[in-house]
Design an enzyme around this catalytic site. Sequence first.
Site, PDB file in Angstrom:
ATOM      1  N   ARG A 282      12.105  44.097 122.726  1.00 23.11           N
ATOM      2  CA  ARG A 282      11.873  42.223 122.960  1.00 23.11           C
ATOM      3  C   ARG A 282      10.913  42.280 123.635  1.00 23.11           C
ATOM      4  O   ARG A 282      10.556  42.308 124.157  1.00 23.11           O
ATOM      5  CB  ARG A 282      12.527  42.049 124.292  1.00 23.11           C
ATOM      6  CG  ARG A 282      14.527  42.160 123.782  1.00 23.11           C
ATOM      7  CD  ARG A 282      15.187  41.558 122.984  1.00 23.11           C
ATOM      8  NE  ARG A 282      16.381  42.250 122.387  1.00 23.11           N
ATOM      9  CZ  ARG A 282      18.184  41.688 122.995  1.00 23.11           C
ATOM     10  NH1 ARG A 282      17.659  40.915 124.148  1.00 23.11           N
ATOM     11  NH2 ARG A 282      18.432  42.528 122.351  1.00 23.11           N
ATOM     12  N   GLU A 284       9.224  39.623 124.502  1.00 19.50           N
ATOM     13  CA  GLU A 284       8.923  38.843 125.438  1.00 19.50           C
ATOM     14  C   GLU A 284       8.307  38.814 127.255  1.00 19.50           C
ATOM     15  O   GLU A 284       8.367  39.969 127.652  1.00 19.50           O
ATOM     16  CB  GLU A 284      10.555  38.661 126.737  1.00 19.50           C
ATOM     17  CG  GLU A 284      11.748  37.735 125.901  1.00 19.50           C
ATOM     18  CD  GLU A 284      13.226  37.849 125.971  1.00 19.50           C
ATOM     19  OE1 GLU A 284      13.313  37.596 127.535  1.00 19.50           O
ATOM     20  OE2 GLU A 284      14.396  38.085 125.399  1.00 19.50           O
ATOM     21  N   ARG A 290      14.280  42.340 136.415  1.00 19.56           N
ATOM     22  CA  ARG A 290      15.155  42.918 135.451  1.00 19.56           C
ATOM     23  C   ARG A 290      15.511  42.762 134.135  1.00 19.56           C
ATOM     24  O   ARG A 290      15.987  42.943 133.191  1.00 19.56           O
ATOM     25  CB  ARG A 290      16.838  41.906 135.469  1.00 19.56           C
ATOM     26  CG  ARG A 290      16.405  40.396 134.747  1.00 19.56           C
ATOM     27  CD  ARG A 290      17.878  39.360 135.564  1.00 19.56           C
ATOM     28  NE  ARG A 290      17.723  38.130 135.178  1.00 19.56           N
ATOM     29  CZ  ARG A 290      19.147  38.129 135.195  1.00 19.56           C
ATOM     30  NH1 ARG A 290      20.107  38.502 135.580  1.00 19.56           N
ATOM     31  NH2 ARG A 290      18.946  36.797 134.565  1.00 19.56           N
ATOM     32  N   HIS A 291      13.650  42.227 134.103  1.00 22.03           N
ATOM     33  CA  HIS A 291      13.034  42.297 131.805  1.00 22.03           C
ATOM     34  C   HIS A 291      12.211  43.858 131.777  1.00 22.03           C
ATOM     35  O   HIS A 291      11.688  43.975 132.460  1.00 22.03           O
ATOM     36  CB  HIS A 291      12.895  41.582 131.945  1.00 22.03           C
ATOM     37  CG  HIS A 291      13.852  40.080 131.867  1.00 22.03           C
ATOM     38  ND1 HIS A 291      14.004  38.997 132.469  1.00 22.03           N
ATOM     39  CD2 HIS A 291      14.691  40.150 130.993  1.00 22.03           C
ATOM     40  CE1 HIS A 291      15.003  38.295 132.434  1.00 22.03           C
ATOM     41  NE2 HIS A 291      14.989  38.088 131.255  1.00 22.03           N
ATOM     42  N   GLU A 433      23.859  39.790 134.444  1.00 24.10           N
ATOM     43  CA  GLU A 433      24.605  39.543 132.980  1.00 24.10           C
ATOM     44  C   GLU A 433      23.913  40.809 132.753  1.00 24.10           C
ATOM     45  O   GLU A 433      22.423  41.148 133.126  1.00 24.10           O
ATOM     46  CB  GLU A 433      24.019  38.247 131.744  1.00 24.10           C
ATOM     47  CG  GLU A 433      24.424  38.820 131.340  1.00 24.10           C
ATOM     48  CD  GLU A 433      23.361  38.923 129.968  1.00 24.10           C
ATOM     49  OE1 GLU A 433      22.695  39.041 128.756  1.00 24.10           O
ATOM     50  OE2 GLU A 433      22.221  37.827 129.920  1.00 24.10           O
ATOM     51  N   SER A 436      26.459  40.499 126.961  1.00 20.46           N
ATOM     52  CA  SER A 436      26.461  39.297 126.294  1.00 20.46           C
ATOM     53  C   SER A 436      26.533  39.604 124.905  1.00 20.46           C
ATOM     54  O   SER A 436      26.708  40.274 123.930  1.00 20.46           O
ATOM     55  CB  SER A 436      24.820  38.968 125.303  1.00 20.46           C
ATOM     56  OG  SER A 436      25.298  37.716 125.220  1.00 20.46           O
ATOM     57  N   ARG A 484      20.323  47.792 133.112  1.00 18.11           N
ATOM     58  CA  ARG A 484      20.688  47.253 133.903  1.00 18.11           C
ATOM     59  C   ARG A 484      22.067  47.665 134.382  1.00 18.11           C
ATOM     60  O   ARG A 484      21.974  47.442 135.943  1.00 18.11           O
ATOM     61  CB  ARG A 484      21.138  46.487 133.209  1.00 18.11           C
ATOM     62  CG  ARG A 484      19.729  45.653 133.243  1.00 18.11           C
ATOM     63  CD  ARG A 484      20.113  42.949 132.768  1.00 18.11           C
ATOM     64  NE  ARG A 484      19.060  43.250 132.640  1.00 18.11           N
ATOM     65  CZ  ARG A 484      19.035  41.470 131.998  1.00 18.11           C
ATOM     66  NH1 ARG A 484      20.140  40.892 132.057  1.00 18.11           N
ATOM     67  NH2 ARG A 484      18.361  41.400 131.459  1.00 18.11           N
TER      68      ARG A 484
END
Length: 510
Positions: A282, A284, A290-291, A433, A436, A484
């Site tokens: 990812r 991002e 948490r990323h 979370e 998903s 996670r």
Amino acid sequence: MTKETVDGAMEEQQAQSKKGLKKQQKEVEKAAKKAEKQAKLAAEQQSTEEDDFAKDRYGVLAMVQSQQKLDRTLVRVKDLTPEKADQLIWMRARVHTSRAKGKQCFLVLRQQQFNVQALVAVGDRASKQMVKFAANITKESIVDVEAAVRRVEQKIESCSQQDVELHIERIFVISQAEPRLPLQLEDAVRPDGEGEETTTSQAIFRLQSGVCQLFRDTLTQKGFVEIQTPKIISAASEGGANVFTVSYFKTSAYLAQSPQLYKQMCICADFDKVFCVGPVFRAEDSNTHRHLTEFVGLDIEMAFNYHYHEVIESITDTMVQIFKGLRDNFQTEIQTVNKQFPSEPFKFLEPTLRLEYTEALAMLHEAGVEMGDEEDLSTPNEKLLGRLVKEKYDTDFYVLDKYPLAVRPFYTMPDPNNPKYSNSYDMFMRGEEILSGAQRVHDAQLLTERAIHHQIDLEKIKAYIDSFRYGAPPHGGGGIGLERVCMLYLGLHNIRQTSMFPRDPKRLTP
């Protein structure tokens, strides 16, 4: 030149030559003293060697290059229990700490998260020189020891093996650590304000291995097939901008953000139920607790008969089996992590609690949060909801179902009874979370409409849409982040603690 000048120059010359002579004399004396000292040391060493009755019982071994096959069983530190008392054993371990005290030296020998106290003492098995050698072995060096296992009267609180210690009879260095370590192990594992040493990382990654094993075993028993999907792809998996571009010969390719398309193609090819474990990328620029830019995805996809809740039940049951397996088989690891990072034991219900999005909004409104019906949950609201659910239902794990359609990807199936909502869900652990998922649109016509609605270039996803033109069963699934799950199960506060070699926007090594 005057007479005085000449006399002055001569005097200076004489003074300098005197100085030079003195310096030479000093150097000769110094060299003689050094030679005498070296001779004395050599003599001492020779007499020491002659006096050292234990010289064959210790030393630095030649590098192991597979010179010989030894018929020798090495005992594991974790197996050193009172049942082994009075046995003579061989063991390989790291020198965790060493402390010389008079005619004896105490060592702590470590193997992964287990350690044991060992003693080398002057006696009929060990000489003074052997004790000195043991005391000078650098920390983190790997040693082979032959030792007698002895019960102790008082528990050794600082070691994992509290009821026994080793009385060393032979000690050989297999691999020597450099004297200056890049960091002291104690600093790496010291909790705030305490000096208790634990090997937390070992425990975390053994538990993580357990999560993967339990995930695979549970799904295999449920009739799922493990698949491998490509990570270099021609178009962004999620259709978004958060994608890494890589040069691919004369063109460009992307790193997969999800195995989505490939899982679904397998369902269309009648595999019925599939899962995969592999890296997910990812792009991002999220520098949060948490990323990660690369993480391990535990992905599931399955055909269902009539209702997507069949998928939810399959996934939640898999998660419950993982939680039970960790609770029953990884207590040592959980306790090791808890010593350094205390947390409440993880709680879950059977069957898993499932709340609808509208119920969650009502709970948040009641707690004073103002947010719209079709708004996505922010991270603070997710955490608050987690606390409210824990208070009301006493569980750390739950499913949030029926998300607003507007906040989900284009391939999400709309709710047949309310077009504002969708057949999609998230799963949460301790208010964060971890999964998903959704029922996917399995009809090419509806998928095209949804893609147009999301302003996605149809040409770019043509292959994806085409895969549903030749009969596709209703199906759904989800993607779980391994790091996670481990972080939240253990109650840790940073995902980098559960990633062995973390990748985030600022970290690309080691």
